[in-house]
Design an enzyme around this catalytic site. Structure first.
Site, PDB file in Angstrom:
ATOM      1  N   HIS A 261      -9.732  -9.645   3.358  1.00  0.00           N
ATOM      2  CA  HIS A 261      -8.460  -9.145   2.913  1.00  0.00           C
ATOM      3  C   HIS A 261      -7.551  -9.254   3.802  1.00  0.00           C
ATOM      4  CE1 HIS A 261      -6.530  -6.423  -0.456  1.00  0.00           C
ATOM      5  NE2 HIS A 261      -5.592  -7.512   0.158  1.00  0.00           N
TER       6      HIS A 261
ATOM      7  N   ARG B  65      -6.633  -8.371  -6.868  1.00  0.00           N
ATOM      8  CA  ARG B  65      -7.418  -7.484  -6.830  1.00  0.00           C
ATOM      9  C   ARG B  65      -8.736  -7.877  -7.538  1.00  0.00           C
ATOM     10  NH1 ARG B  65      -4.456  -5.667  -3.690  1.00  0.00           N
ATOM     11  NH2 ARG B  65      -3.877  -3.402  -3.193  1.00  0.00           N
TER      12      ARG B  65
ATOM     13  N   ASN C 285       4.820  -6.945   2.417  1.00  0.00           N
ATOM     14  CA  ASN C 285       4.031  -7.951   2.664  1.00  0.00           C
ATOM     15  C   ASN C 285       4.003  -8.663   1.407  1.00  0.00           C
ATOM     16  OD1 ASN C 285       2.547  -6.135   1.421  1.00  0.00           O
ATOM     17  ND2 ASN C 285       0.801  -6.193   2.531  1.00  0.00           N
TER      18      ASN C 285
ATOM     19  N   GLN D 115     -14.669  -3.426  -0.746  1.00  0.00           N
ATOM     20  CA  GLN D 115     -14.160  -3.695   0.699  1.00  0.00           C
ATOM     21  C   GLN D 115     -14.499  -2.649   1.639  1.00  0.00           C
ATOM     22  OE1 GLN D 115     -10.355  -6.744  -0.793  1.00  0.00           O
ATOM     23  NE2 GLN D 115      -9.849  -4.881   0.047  1.00  0.00           N
TER      24      GLN D 115
END
Length: 391
Positions: A333, A285, A147, A314
């Site tokens: 995210h 991050r 990804n 998260q």
């Protein structure tokens, strides 16, 4: 037989999809540089379907159960007594995504007596304590590059969104308004700006390549300098450090892994050296940027905008200050979890499991920790953190 514990995000609020916006996906056989896309022996899912949520199960259930293995899938990971914690005790394998990370802390790794393999379905394994994994002989692997381009596209999208003031302008339409001056009072052209990336690995370099046609001046910093041919091709200016680079840039994008050297790199001091009105994009991050420093910089006008989709923790709580700070373009995210990316990282997760279950080598580029040491991509991207290294 193995027990595989898979931690995935929740299904859509209105239920698992029964139809999709598109009927097919482009076939991606290889990535820039020649690395081939995941190639498991087979798949039990339809590319383009939602695989990263609980009901999607990364397409793993039929594969694992037909071979006598156990698959446990949950989204419950953070509360005391969570399904994740209960099932971890005798799990051989943990699979999770960076978007809904199952944090494998030293305490959890020590308590997971049967744990042998931790897989990141996607890229970025900082939710696994790598030092603890090394100490306990746990192999850590991720689906490298699956990804990366997805994230790079998100960086370009959010860069343009901030610079062109897209989100507030769209909101004017939703609100029934038409005040053009309100929309363009913070809108600029990207053309001619100086754009720099902190790290120029798979994602960072892909961002540079995608931004080059916008006629911007490109900068980068990285522990590993790019070949001169690439620098010449893209007109790149190399800087020894982020501190050297950011004063020159109108836009800075962070594409580095989180480790002790990058944690809170963008603090008040570093942000204070950036151009007034610069934009900061962070899809790497959250903890690479100091949460409060970012908020202060937006409120003071030091930063004209901040965007990305990485948070700490998260999922982010409802009162997280990044939800309400001015001039931001934050999303959950999602940058690396498009349906296109899910097909690749689900296939890569199966490829890793096939190799591990058969006792054959996992692809070198998928390895982060193996044999009690950093390995493969991990050896290139991370450093072992010990108390001595802090000094």
């Amino acid at each position: 037989m193995a027990k595989v514990l898979c931690v995935l995000y929740d299904d859509p609020a209105d239920g698992y999809p029964t139809a999709y916006a598109r009927d097919d996906l482009p076939r991606i056989a290889s990535y820039p540089g020649g690395q081939s896309a995941p190639a498991p022996s087979g798949t039990d899912f339809t590319p383009g379907h939602l695989l990263g949520s609980v009901s999607g199960e990364l397409g793993l259930r039929a594969f694992l159960e037909s071979r006598g293995h156990t698959l446990v899938v949950t989204s419950d990971k953070d509360r005391e007594g969570s399904v994740f914690d209960r099932e971890l005790a005798d799990a051989d394998v943990v699979v999770s995504q960076p978007f809904w990370p199952a944090y494998l802390t030293p305490q959890r790794i020590a308590a997971a007596k049967e744990l042998k393999l931790a897989i990141t379905a996607g890229i970025g394994s900082d939710h696994v304590d790598l030092d603890a994994a090394i100490a306990h002989g746990v192999t850590v692997a991720e689906v490298t590059y699956s990804n990366s381009i997805s994230v790079a596209e998100h960086v370009v999208m959010t860069t343009l969104s901030l610079v062109r003031n897209y989100l507030p302008s769209h909101q004017v339409v939703l609100d029934g308004g038409w005040n053009i001056a309100d929309c363009v009072a913070r809108s600029y052209d990207l053309e001619g700006m100086h754009v720099g990336t902190v790290a120029a690995g798979r994602i960072g370099l892909a961002v540079l390549r995608r931004l080059a046609p916008f006629d911007v001046r490109l900068h980068y910093t990285d522990r590993h300098r790019l070949p001169i041919a690439v620098e010449d091709e893209l007109g790149l200016t190399f800087h020894e450090s982020a501190a050297d680079m950011v004063p020159h840039c109108d836009v800075v994008t962070i594409n580095a892994p989180l480790h002790p050297e990058t944690e809170h790199l963008f603090d008040d001091e570093l942000i204070g050296t950036m151009k007034r009105g610069a934009y900061l994009i962070n899809t790497a991050r959250a903890r690479i940027a100091d949460q409060d420093a970012v908020q202060r910089a937006l409120e003071s006008g030091r930063l004209a905008g901040y965007a990305g989709d990485v948070w700490h923790p998260q999922p982010a709580p409802a009162d997280h200050p990044w939800r309400t700070m001015p001039h931001h373009g934050m999303t959950p995210h999602i940058s690396g979890s498009s349906l296109s990316a899910q097909a690749r990282y689900a296939a890569g997760t199966r490829e890793i499991l096939e190799a591990w279950l058969a006792g054959t080598p996992i692809r070198e580029e998928y390895l982060i920790v193996d044999g009690g040491a950093l390995a493969g991509t991990g050896a290139h991207s991370y450093a072992v953190h010990t108390p001595a290294a802090d000094g």
